[in-house]
Motif scaffolding. Sequence first.
Motif, PDB file in Angstrom:
ATOM      1  N   LYS A   1       9.837   5.986  -8.310  1.00  0.00           N
ATOM      2  CA  LYS A   1       9.172   4.763  -8.787  1.00  0.00           C
ATOM      3  C   LYS A   1       7.780   5.063  -9.311  1.00  0.00           C
ATOM      4  O   LYS A   1       7.336   4.494 -10.315  1.00  0.00           O
ATOM      5  CB  LYS A   1       9.103   3.738  -7.652  1.00  0.00           C
ATOM      6  N   PHE A   2       7.080   5.977  -8.651  1.00  0.00           N
ATOM      7  CA  PHE A   2       5.728   6.323  -9.091  1.00  0.00           C
ATOM      8  C   PHE A   2       5.755   7.239 -10.316  1.00  0.00           C
ATOM      9  O   PHE A   2       4.848   7.197 -11.147  1.00  0.00           O
ATOM     10  CB  PHE A   2       4.945   6.974  -7.955  1.00  0.00           C
TER      11      PHE A   2
ATOM     12  N   THR B   1       0.827  -1.218   0.000  1.00  0.00           N
ATOM     13  CA  THR B   1       0.000   0.000   0.000  1.00  0.00           C
ATOM     14  C   THR B   1       0.856   1.261   0.000  1.00  0.00           C
ATOM     15  O   THR B   1       0.338   2.359   0.195  1.00  0.00           O
ATOM     16  CB  THR B   1      -0.935   0.018   1.226  1.00  0.00           C
ATOM     17  N   GLY B   2       2.141   1.086  -0.188  1.00  0.00           N
ATOM     18  CA  GLY B   2       3.060   2.214  -0.203  1.00  0.00           C
ATOM     19  C   GLY B   2       4.462   1.760   0.121  1.00  0.00           C
ATOM     20  O   GLY B   2       4.780   0.562   0.061  1.00  0.00           O
ATOM     21  N   PHE B   3       5.310   2.706   0.513  1.00  0.00           N
ATOM     22  CA  PHE B   3       6.696   2.390   0.848  1.00  0.00           C
ATOM     23  C   PHE B   3       7.058   2.999   2.199  1.00  0.00           C
ATOM     24  O   PHE B   3       6.724   4.154   2.480  1.00  0.00           O
ATOM     25  CB  PHE B   3       7.652   2.922  -0.224  1.00  0.00           C
ATOM     26  N   LEU B   4       7.742   2.220   3.017  1.00  0.00           N
ATOM     27  CA  LEU B   4       8.289   2.692   4.291  1.00  0.00           C
ATOM     28  C   LEU B   4       9.784   2.884   4.104  1.00  0.00           C
ATOM     29  O   LEU B   4      10.498   1.952   3.729  1.00  0.00           O
ATOM     30  CB  LEU B   4       7.997   1.686   5.406  1.00  0.00           C
ATOM     31  N   CYS B   5      10.263   4.094   4.367  1.00  0.00           N
ATOM     32  CA  CYS B   5      11.641   4.458   4.039  1.00  0.00           C
ATOM     33  C   CYS B   5      12.379   5.027   5.248  1.00  0.00           C
ATOM     34  O   CYS B   5      11.764   5.546   6.182  1.00  0.00           O
ATOM     35  CB  CYS B   5      11.651   5.522   2.937  1.00  0.00           C
ATOM     36  N   ASP B   6      13.695   4.947   5.185  1.00  0.00           N
ATOM     37  CA  ASP B   6      14.502   5.701   6.138  1.00  0.00           C
ATOM     38  C   ASP B   6      14.207   7.188   5.926  1.00  0.00           C
ATOM     39  O   ASP B   6      13.974   7.625   4.791  1.00  0.00           O
ATOM     40  CB  ASP B   6      15.993   5.443   5.925  1.00  0.00           C
ATOM     41  N   PRO B   7      14.235   7.991   7.008  1.00  0.00           N
ATOM     42  CA  PRO B   7      13.859   9.410   6.885  1.00  0.00           C
ATOM     43  C   PRO B   7      14.969  10.260   6.279  1.00  0.00           C
ATOM     44  O   PRO B   7      15.467  11.201   6.887  1.00  0.00           O
ATOM     45  CB  PRO B   7      13.566   9.811   8.331  1.00  0.00           C
ATOM     46  N   THR B   8      15.345   9.929   5.042  1.00  0.00           N
ATOM     47  CA  THR B   8      16.369  10.703   4.333  1.00  0.00           C
ATOM     48  C   THR B   8      15.804  11.150   2.983  1.00  0.00           C
ATOM     49  O   THR B   8      14.966  10.462   2.383  1.00  0.00           O
ATOM     50  CB  THR B   8      17.638   9.866   4.085  1.00  0.00           C
TER      51      THR B   8
ATOM     52  N   LYS C   1       1.026   3.652 -13.126  1.00  0.00           N
ATOM     53  CA  LYS C   1       0.074   2.547 -12.984  1.00  0.00           C
ATOM     54  C   LYS C   1       0.319   1.774 -11.689  1.00  0.00           C
ATOM     55  O   LYS C   1      -0.603   1.212 -11.102  1.00  0.00           O
ATOM     56  CB  LYS C   1       0.169   1.602 -14.182  1.00  0.00           C
ATOM     57  N   GLU C   2       1.571   1.749 -11.266  1.00  0.00           N
ATOM     58  CA  GLU C   2       1.890   1.086  -9.997  1.00  0.00           C
ATOM     59  C   GLU C   2       1.247   1.838  -8.833  1.00  0.00           C
ATOM     60  O   GLU C   2       0.785   1.234  -7.861  1.00  0.00           O
ATOM     61  CB  GLU C   2       3.407   1.019  -9.796  1.00  0.00           C
ATOM     62  N   ALA C   3       1.210   3.161  -8.930  1.00  0.00           N
ATOM     63  CA  ALA C   3       0.542   3.962  -7.900  1.00  0.00           C
ATOM     64  C   ALA C   3      -0.948   3.642  -7.872  1.00  0.00           C
ATOM     65  O   ALA C   3      -1.550   3.532  -6.792  1.00  0.00           O
ATOM     66  CB  ALA C   3       0.762   5.454  -8.166  1.00  0.00           C
ATOM     67  N   GLU C   4      -1.566   3.468  -9.037  1.00  0.00           N
ATOM     68  CA  GLU C   4      -2.982   3.116  -9.086  1.00  0.00           C
ATOM     69  C   GLU C   4      -3.230   1.748  -8.468  1.00  0.00           C
ATOM     70  O   GLU C   4      -4.186   1.554  -7.716  1.00  0.00           O
ATOM     71  CB  GLU C   4      -3.468   3.128 -10.538  1.00  0.00           C
TER      72      GLU C   4
END
Length: 407
Positions: free
Chosen positions: A362-363, A345-352, A368-371
Amino acid sequence: MAKGKATSKLNIAIIHPDLGIGGAERLIVDAAVELASHGHKVHIFTAHHDKNRCFEETKHGIGNFLPSPGTFPVTVYGSFLPRHVFYRLHALCAFLRCLFVAFCMLFMWPSFDVIIADQVSVVIPILKLKRSAKIVFYCHFPDLLLAQHTTFLRKLYRTPIDYVEEVTTGMADLILVNSNFTASTFANTFIHLNAKGIRPAVLYPAVNVDQFKEPSSFKLNFLSINRFERKKNIELAILAFAMLHSPEASLTVAGGFDIRLKENVEYLEQLKALAEREGVSNRIRFITSCSTTERNALLSECLCVIYTPKDEHFGIVPVEAMAAYKPVIACNSGGPLESVKNGVTGFLCDPTPEEFSSAMAKFIKDPKEAERMGREARKHVVDSFSTHTFGQSLNRYIVDIHRGKED
């Protein structure tokens, strides 16, 4: 907790410091709406309520009159009391404002079956004087961890406040928190309560999924929604966006803004200056205190939502974004670990900026990947974070604590 069966309708009061616009206020409004929909008589008491800066649901019952079925009245006491003294002593002023509200409730209103105290626990001993009422305290996060003990004088000022917070929190009949992250922080912070076996229950905030319709189109626009406070780390979104080097993309920074708060005013100017320095000010739009309708429109047209706070206690924005069919890019800490499914449902990233910018790219490369992620996000919220689920759980807690049941 045992499930409650049908019960007589209860008289419920909710006390909240400032009924403005924010995640804590959204939860309180949802709680009032859901409890009222279960047939309970609900009344919100607060020290401040500006009808020009509040959630729509709270406008139906301004004053002491009986609102229409399913709504609730809002009564304000103590709006004349200061929020700060020369931009200092915020915690002490909040204590005094909430105590004033509590004393007005005590002497001017009949008994309640259940009283829900939100954020400020110092009112609990006063509310306990209404012996017929059970007291529920909703702890979004221990306040003593939000305060900065940077100097000796500040530590001297905060020490009694922190002590009172722990003692009075432990006086509630039931303590609720907004995430497992907050529950673990609660246990590690309030060590004396933990030693006594006092444990909070988790009640996730929720969103009304019906207000969000599947968007028919979108723009290459990233959206950040947060209050204009430094702890929200909004500069991360601007720096990450600047690293994209994608002239067709844009960024909208929207959120709660209170001109009475010096930090809001200063931080907004700092963010605008940062966008100017990074050379992206012409592609960043700043929107302050947008209405619910405007916020929903922004969500509908964006590509995804950027959520930048680190170690956020829960974070209602990612849930709202996912309910609106939008994937979320958030920090890999705190509440988003429990609400955002990484890679689904999304991406969890380091806060950088580098990590966030990489996820944003990526989006841009594959909208279409975002959709696809957006559709998964919507399903996830409907299953786990709808107001119906929230209302059922809250009603069960309220009914059971009134009956004297325990976990």
